[in-house]
Design an enzyme around this catalytic site. Sequence first.
Site, PDB file in Angstrom:
ATOM      1  N   SER A   2      53.863 110.311 121.001  1.00 55.23           N
ATOM      2  CA  SER A   2      55.213 109.809 121.252  1.00 55.23           C
ATOM      3  C   SER A   2      55.274 108.894 122.484  1.00 55.23           C
ATOM      4  CB  SER A   2      56.173 110.986 121.446  1.00 55.23           C
ATOM      5  OG  SER A   2      55.843 111.668 122.633  1.00 55.23           O
ATOM      6  N   THR A   3      56.275 108.042 122.517  1.00 51.27           N
ATOM      7  CA  THR A   3      56.431 107.116 123.641  1.00 51.27           C
ATOM      8  C   THR A   3      56.689 107.852 124.960  1.00 51.27           C
ATOM      9  OG1 THR A   3      57.138 105.398 122.120  1.00 51.27           O
ATOM     10  CG2 THR A   3      57.718 105.079 124.434  1.00 51.27           C
ATOM     11  N   CYS A  20      52.603 106.449 112.137  1.00 43.20           N
ATOM     12  CA  CYS A  20      53.144 105.572 113.169  1.00 43.20           C
ATOM     13  C   CYS A  20      53.523 104.223 112.575  1.00 43.20           C
ATOM     14  CB  CYS A  20      52.170 105.429 114.333  1.00 43.20           C
ATOM     15  SG  CYS A  20      50.504 105.082 113.820  1.00 43.20           S
ATOM     16  N   LYS A  71      41.434 116.758 123.038  1.00 42.38           N
ATOM     17  CA  LYS A  71      42.519 117.739 122.981  1.00 42.38           C
ATOM     18  C   LYS A  71      43.424 117.418 121.799  1.00 42.38           C
ATOM     19  CE  LYS A  71      46.551 118.412 124.002  1.00 42.38           C
ATOM     20  NZ  LYS A  71      46.998 119.337 122.935  1.00 42.38           N
ATOM     21  N   GLU A  73      63.311 106.093 115.709  1.00 44.81           N
ATOM     22  CA  GLU A  73      62.188 106.406 114.813  1.00 44.81           C
ATOM     23  C   GLU A  73      62.442 107.761 114.150  1.00 44.81           C
ATOM     24  OE1 GLU A  73      58.402 107.364 116.642  1.00 44.81           O
ATOM     25  OE2 GLU A  73      57.342 106.507 114.935  1.00 44.81           O
ATOM     26  N   THR A  76      55.678 110.765 125.951  1.00 46.42           N
ATOM     27  CA  THR A  76      54.405 111.322 126.425  1.00 46.42           C
ATOM     28  C   THR A  76      53.484 110.199 126.909  1.00 46.42           C
ATOM     29  OG1 THR A  76      54.614 113.195 124.920  1.00 46.42           O
ATOM     30  CG2 THR A  76      52.423 112.770 125.788  1.00 46.42           C
ATOM     31  N   GLY A  77      53.473 109.086 126.207  1.00 47.88           N
ATOM     32  CA  GLY A  77      52.669 107.939 126.637  1.00 47.88           C
ATOM     33  C   GLY A  77      53.083 107.469 128.024  1.00 47.88           C
ATOM     34  N   GLU A  88      48.729 104.443 121.734  1.00 46.98           N
ATOM     35  CA  GLU A  88      49.276 104.064 120.427  1.00 46.98           C
ATOM     36  C   GLU A  88      50.487 104.958 120.210  1.00 46.98           C
ATOM     37  OE1 GLU A  88      50.441 103.806 117.238  1.00 46.98           O
ATOM     38  OE2 GLU A  88      48.654 104.645 116.269  1.00 46.98           O
TER      39      GLU A  88
HETATM   40  P1  NDP Z   1      53.665 114.378 121.681  1.00 53.61           P
HETATM   41  O1  NDP Z   1      53.505 112.978 122.091  1.00 53.61           O
HETATM   42  O2  NDP Z   1      54.454 115.280 122.561  1.00 53.61           O
HETATM   43  O3  NDP Z   1      52.251 115.091 121.474  1.00 53.61           O
HETATM   44  C1  NDP Z   1      51.089 114.391 121.102  1.00 53.61           C
HETATM   45  C2  NDP Z   1      49.904 114.971 121.861  1.00 53.61           C
HETATM   46  O4  NDP Z   1      50.104 114.835 123.268  1.00 53.61           O
HETATM   47  C3  NDP Z   1      49.657 116.448 121.613  1.00 53.61           C
HETATM   48  O5  NDP Z   1      48.254 116.684 121.618  1.00 53.61           O
HETATM   49  C4  NDP Z   1      50.329 117.106 122.819  1.00 53.61           C
HETATM   50  O6  NDP Z   1      49.810 118.368 123.105  1.00 53.61           O
HETATM   51  C5  NDP Z   1      49.984 116.120 123.921  1.00 53.61           C
HETATM   52  N1  NDP Z   1      50.888 116.133 125.053  1.00 53.61           N
HETATM   53  C6  NDP Z   1      52.185 116.546 125.102  1.00 53.61           C
HETATM   54  N2  NDP Z   1      52.718 116.329 126.323  1.00 53.61           N
HETATM   55  C7  NDP Z   1      51.728 115.766 127.086  1.00 53.61           C
HETATM   56  C8  NDP Z   1      51.650 115.291 128.423  1.00 53.61           C
HETATM   57  N3  NDP Z   1      52.706 115.335 129.234  1.00 53.61           N
HETATM   58  N4  NDP Z   1      50.493 114.766 128.855  1.00 53.61           N
HETATM   59  C9  NDP Z   1      49.426 114.690 128.038  1.00 53.61           C
HETATM   60  N5  NDP Z   1      49.427 115.133 126.763  1.00 53.61           N
HETATM   61  C10 NDP Z   1      50.569 115.652 126.279  1.00 53.61           C
HETATM   62  O7  NDP Z   1      54.245 114.367 120.216  1.00 53.61           O
HETATM   63  P2  NDP Z   1      55.076 115.501 119.458  1.00 53.61           P
HETATM   64  O8  NDP Z   1      54.125 116.308 118.705  1.00 53.61           O
HETATM   65  O9  NDP Z   1      55.985 116.246 120.378  1.00 53.61           O
HETATM   66  O10 NDP Z   1      55.955 114.595 118.506  1.00 53.61           O
HETATM   67  C11 NDP Z   1      57.122 113.992 119.038  1.00 53.61           C
HETATM   68  C12 NDP Z   1      57.366 112.631 118.459  1.00 53.61           C
HETATM   69  O11 NDP Z   1      56.228 111.795 118.635  1.00 53.61           O
HETATM   70  C13 NDP Z   1      57.616 112.597 116.970  1.00 53.61           C
HETATM   71  O12 NDP Z   1      58.943 112.841 116.708  1.00 53.61           O
HETATM   72  C14 NDP Z   1      57.213 111.197 116.600  1.00 53.61           C
HETATM   73  O13 NDP Z   1      58.310 110.329 116.765  1.00 53.61           O
HETATM   74  C15 NDP Z   1      56.144 110.835 117.601  1.00 53.61           C
HETATM   75  N6  NDP Z   1      54.784 110.901 117.071  1.00 53.61           N
HETATM   76  C16 NDP Z   1      54.099 109.739 116.952  1.00 53.61           C
HETATM   77  C17 NDP Z   1      52.842 109.743 116.421  1.00 53.61           C
HETATM   78  C18 NDP Z   1      52.063 108.490 116.250  1.00 53.61           C
HETATM   79  O14 NDP Z   1      51.160 108.461 115.440  1.00 53.61           O
HETATM   80  N7  NDP Z   1      52.351 107.436 117.005  1.00 53.61           N
HETATM   81  C19 NDP Z   1      52.205 110.979 115.970  1.00 53.61           C
HETATM   82  C20 NDP Z   1      52.991 112.162 116.192  1.00 53.61           C
HETATM   83  C21 NDP Z   1      54.239 112.101 116.721  1.00 53.61           C
HETATM   84  P3  NDP Z   1      50.562 119.698 122.599  1.00 53.61           P
HETATM   85  O15 NDP Z   1      50.566 119.630 121.112  1.00 53.61           O
HETATM   86  O16 NDP Z   1      49.693 120.791 123.091  1.00 53.61           O
HETATM   87  O17 NDP Z   1      51.933 119.655 123.224  1.00 53.61           O
END
Ligand code: NDP
Length: 471
Positions: free
Chosen positions: A222-223, A277, A170, A374, A225-226, A243
Amino acid sequence: MQTVSTLYINGQAVAGDRDAFPVINPATGDAFAHCPAASPEQVDDAVAAAGAAFKTFQYTPNAELKAMLHRIADLIDAHADELAQLVTLEQGKPLALAQMEVGAAAGWTRYTADLEIPVKVIEDSETRLAELHYKPLGVVGSITPWNWPLMIAVWHIMPALRTGNTVVSKPSSFTPFSTLKLVELINEVVPAGVINIVTGEGGIGRAMTQHADIRKIVFTGSTPTGQDIMRNAADNLKRLTLELGGNDAGIVLPGADLDRIAPALFQTAFINMGQTCAALKRLYVHESQYEDLCQRLAKIATEQVVGNGLEVDVTFGPVQNKAQLAIVAELVSDAKQQGARVLSGGDVQSGNGYFYPPTIVADVSNGVRLVDEEQFGPALPVVRYSDIDEAVAMANDNVNGLGASVWGEDVEQARSVAVRLESGTAWINNHSEVLPHCPFGGSKMSGIGVEFGEEGLLEYTQSQLLNISRG
Ligand code: NDP
């Protein structure tokens, strides 16, 4: 504007059950295509297909798995131009960087293909032979973000396939197309159901993390979501590789050769417009060289050509999405209010597209949001320190712990500082470098588990001890 892709479930290209959604080109602010949207029932279909395929795929001989991954790498190369265009259109990065991403995706696939799955002999005595074997887990769910969409999908999918698992992917709703294309290519190589993809805003990722028939989730993002994923994974004790966010500190030791390190500091802080990241996100510089280094970084920043990544000569693309642009703008504006000096950039560029020029912010300290949080974008706070213990304390004073770095001429002195930093990786005279053979992961709130190398590969397996009695 049309839907240009389909989902893949059980080897078939299928339309999404829900209304397709627009995907924005961050360089223009306009939608450039519609992405199919899966329903929760299609998530169930994808998981069921992956579960059925696993019954036989798990027994695929190693040599065949390796050959499959090599064929996938060849297909990535053969479609490199199309993939790079898609990455730039959906993600925004300059085309040359997108081409690097595609090249690295192929290279990573080949490296993963050639990794061996070990059998470890724990005891070989008159009493017993005890061997540790590593078996695939089952259905792996891969949830990916928008910063390196193709590369991170490869990081998740290839080790899963190499170890005989099947996958439901996904991608981020901001950047789904390069992953949809990748999954289409993988489907040319693997049996039906081995790789499936579902796209859709809101709820699709969570439906996967709550699914009883998924054995592992690998997630980059993001943390918060993790943390949500971890809670949902508890029901069936899913294996997790997470990660998450980073707020990587770099420390420049007194006497550093600024001619040498300034370009590297800039590059590792602003790689992918800072949306990485493990980018350098806070820089601590000794007071003796503080002003000089700040000015050098600002000079490099103002030399960047900011614009649409598809245009030749552009070196610096947009921020990927409007929400992220707002975060960066807010953090810089807050720093200004706290008395920070902005040496380059510092404002959203007017016009269409989500442009924010590379921004160097001086006269900040821990306690200012731009340092503590961040930013995940093109703004680097530079903090002054006077003694090294103070610098180490400030670097470690953060909930994140992905990477960190020390820069200086005396490598042994740098090493003695690096080992005191709380991070999954500590670089010396470098930052952000990830390699297919080096385990990479976060400490503290930056994640759980590692990716890459044998350690990363084995996170897609369940160990089984084979205990053969010789009594
Ligand atoms: P998210 O963590 O929200 O999204 C990343 C992925 O998780 C997307 O595929 C998203 O799907 C999916 N997702 C969202 N909510 C859930 C959930 N509850 N359960 C399972 N999967 C989920 O990142 P954002 O795009 O909102 O970015 C927010 C912040 O995350 C940024 O500001 C940045 O700080 C950080 N980030 C960190 C990254 C890294 O490499 N460590 C990469 C990108 C962002 P969908 O797109 O459909 O919502």
